[in-house]
Enzyme design. Structure first.
Site, PDB file in Angstrom:
ATOM      1  CG  ASP A  26      11.700 -23.901  18.429  1.00 36.34           C
ATOM      2  OD1 ASP A  26      10.878 -23.132  18.227  1.00 36.34           O
ATOM      3  OD2 ASP A  26      12.533 -24.043  19.456  1.00 36.34           O
TER       4      ASP A  26
ATOM      5  CD  GLN B 162      12.932 -19.692  24.694  1.00 37.08           C
ATOM      6  OE1 GLN B 162      12.507 -20.182  24.438  1.00 37.08           O
ATOM      7  NE2 GLN B 162      13.230 -18.659  23.786  1.00 37.08           N
TER       8      GLN B 162
ATOM      9  CE  LYS C 128       8.268 -20.351  23.388  1.00 36.07           C
ATOM     10  NZ  LYS C 128       9.896 -20.642  22.823  1.00 36.07           N
TER      11      LYS C 128
END
Ligand code: NDP
Length: 301
Positions: A140, A117, A73
């Protein structure tokens, strides 16, 4: 909120009804690259206006798979010109400490998107962390407010993986409208939002899970089959209607490397279009994260 980024990278001539035609291999790597290019152009526009799009990336503990995802990422951020603020915390970080970090990132005007994460170490409450992230920085798309907006069909951040699947379908000219779609898996991050996005795109959607009776028969009704299960190669040709479009979300680590939820070798001759693993949905998820971060920066610009 965008639904379609408007790229065409592949040609798809529609369901083949099992006429023996070769399946289109949906190239997620290529679609993702076009999304990143577009993202880079939007980043350049923002920078001209003095805005530096910024994603805060939070990694707790030292799970090697999570660390690898975070590195990818960060590489994507560098490619499209997003600043990534790295927060690596030890595995023994307390709930209070992570809560405080989220609060400070919420309050930091330089930060446009926050990515924590998953999975978090077991002693931390992941739901509480997700709910603490400001919905306007929830790139997200996991926050209950963004999920609620999706249910209501209103603009908001869409979860990256299902949004990536929709972009992929769009890029190949596959219109779910009127299709029988079957989604196997009902998680909050993939299965449920996937079903809602397909419904929004006018598919007739069935959601399956571990209690579904005669799963192969239900799957065989699908014109569009999405597998988001977490069981290596479970979906073989006996689950697939000839000519169906098959999207494999699964990422499973096996003794022989990465495997999807779909048994590619047996399904590819039956399907009209299919995503590979790797190189299918995975790169799309990351590309949408970039697009969502830029959208977050544009929203405050
Ligand atoms: P979850 O474990 O949260 O959900 C799995 C779902 O599959 C559940 O709804 C479960 O049913 C269902 N399921 C499990 N076993 C069966 C079975 N035998 N028959 C029918 N249904 C079954 O997983 P996620 O949704 O988080 O992830 C799914 C897969 O996608 C994983 O392989 C994951 O690694 C991958 N993934 C890939 C991403 C990408 O970028 N490509 C991003 C996110 C995930 P029940 O609810 O009844 O338990």
């Amino acid at each position: 909120m965008r639904h379609h980024l408007g790229y065409t990278v592949g040609a798809f001539s529609g369901p083949t009804e099992g006429d023996g035609a070769v399946a289109t291999i949906i190239d997620g790597t290529a679609v993702a690259a076009t999304i990143r290019q577009r993202a880079a152009a939007r980043t350049a526009e923002l920078r001209e206006r003095g805005i530096e799009p910024c994603l805060a990336v939070v990694l707790v503990g030292d799970d090697p798979a999570s660390a690898a995802y975070v590195r990818m990422k960060e590489r994507d951020c560098a490619e499209v010109g997003i600043v990534s603020l790295d927060h690596r915390l030890p595995a023994e970080t307390s709930q209070q400490e992570i809560d405080r970090l989220i609060d400070s990132l919420n309050d930091d005007p330089r930060v446009h998107g926050i990515l924590v994460q998953m999975p978090l170490p077991r002693h931390l409450d992941a739901e509480r962390v997700i709910e603490r992230i400001s919905p306007t920085k929830d790139v997200d798309g996991f926050h209950p407010e963004n999920l609620g907006l999706l249910v209501r069909g209103l603009p908001g951040f869409r979860a990256c993986t299902p949004a990536g699947v929709m972009e992929m379908l769009g890029a190949y000219g596959i219109d779910p409208s009127g299709m029988r779609a079957v989604v196997v898996g009902r998680s909050t991050i993939v299965g449920k939002p996937m079903a809602l996005l397909l419904l929004e795109a006018n598919a007739t959607v069935t959601v399956c899970h571990s209690r579904t009776r005669d799963l192969p028969a239900v799957c065989r009704e699908a014109d569009l089959l999405v597998a988001a299960i977490g069981r290596a190669r479970m979906i073989d040709a006996t689950y697939v209607k000839p000519g169906a479009v098959v999207i494999d979300v699964g990422i499973n680590r096996t003794d022989h490397g990465l495997a999807g939820d779909v048994d590619f070798d047996s399904v590819e001759p039956v399907a009209s279009a299919i995503t590979p693993v790797p190189g299918g949905v995975g790169p799309m998820t990351r590309a949408i994260l970039m697009a969502n971060t830029i959208a977050a920066a544009e929203a405050v610009a």
